[in-house]
Design an enzyme around this catalytic site. Structure first.
Site, mmCIF file in Angstrom:
data_model
loop_
_atom_site.group_PDB
_atom_site.id
_atom_site.type_symbol
_atom_site.label_atom_id
_atom_site.label_comp_id
_atom_site.label_asym_id
_atom_site.label_seq_id
_atom_site.Cartn_x
_atom_site.Cartn_y
_atom_site.Cartn_z
ATOM 1 C CG HIS A 13 -2.057 -1.129 1.318
ATOM 2 N ND1 HIS A 13 -1.796 -2.354 1.714
ATOM 3 C CD2 HIS A 13 -3.179 -1.064 0.801
ATOM 4 C CE1 HIS A 13 -2.705 -3.255 1.706
ATOM 5 N NE2 HIS A 13 -3.779 -2.561 1.065
ATOM 6 C CB THR A 14 3.357 2.913 1.050
ATOM 7 O OG1 THR A 14 3.830 4.156 0.872
ATOM 8 C CG2 THR A 14 4.347 2.103 1.189
ATOM 9 C CB THR A 15 5.710 4.258 -3.979
ATOM 10 O OG1 THR A 15 4.680 3.249 -4.542
ATOM 11 C CG2 THR A 15 6.992 4.264 -4.639
#
Length: 219
Positions: A13-15
């Site tokens: 759920h992210t970068t």
């Protein structure tokens, strides 16, 4: 629900990214926070200060990651007071690693630590449970799966401050950059882009809005 009870910004759920350049480091992240299939925050800043010239990029449970960052921030303040000088980046990364390893069964968090100190210059450390490695760049989160090839092919040592900022994220019109690629391809990454640049002169923070980022269709 993660042990900390907070929303999730885990590897799905992210970068997040941090890279070394000639004289400092650049950290970047998207801003989308998810709880299951729902987006619960579109503009969370996942770049958290650990000391004046040391930051970390957060992924995992938001509550767990933020708690680790706050604990390390406090411990570094005490440590710098005791030694009478700013702490080393490796010291910050070691504290993060120790907490992550000690509570690996209770906490769900992955932090990239980056910053500048007078002994080692700009440094990036990847931490995960008991792992601590210095790397010229580190990428994390679900978006990393879409950009590892780009980073491997395009990153090179000795980049300037401006080149490094553009490599992590820049405004359109521009060539592709790491965060824009990830946010375009990864459905769990999005929102605005946060960027922090650190060198011997200090820390610079910027926010780039989503509509200012290049897309594949701009090229």
């Amino acid at each position: 629900v993660p042990p900390g009870g907070g929303p999730v910004v885990d590897p799905g759920h992210t970068t997040i990214i941090a890279i070394e350049f000639n004289g400092g480091v650049v950290l970047g992240s998207d801003s989308r926070v998810s709880a299951g299939a729902s987006v619960v925050n579109r503009v969370m800043n996942k770049l958290s200060p650990l000391h004046d010239k040391i930051y970390c990029a957060l992924s995992g449970s938001a509550a767990d990651a933020q708690t680790i960052a706050e604990i390390v921030n406090y411990q570094l303040d005490v440590h710098s007071t005791e030694i009478g000088e700013d702490p080393q980046v490796r010291s910050a990364a070691t504290l993060v690693r120790n907490i992550s390893y000690k509570y690996k069964e209770e906490l769900s968090a992955h932090l990239i630590v980056a910053g500048w100190d007078r002994r080692g210059g700009g440094q990036v450390f990847a931490t995960l449970n008991g792992l601590l490695t210095r790397q010229p760049f580190a990428v994390g989160g679900s978006g990393s799966l879409y950009v590892y090839g780009f980073v491997d092919a395009e990153y090179h040592r000795g980049m300037s401050r401006k080149e490094s900022q553009q490599f992590v994220v820049n405004r359109k019109p521009a060539a592709y950059n790491t965060l824009s690629l990830a946010m375009n391809r990864d459905g769990s990454s999005g929102g605005v882009a946060y960027i922090v640049t650190i060198d011997e002169h200090g820390t610079e923070e910027k926010v780039i809005l989503g509509n200012q980022l290049p897309t594949f269709f701009d090229q």
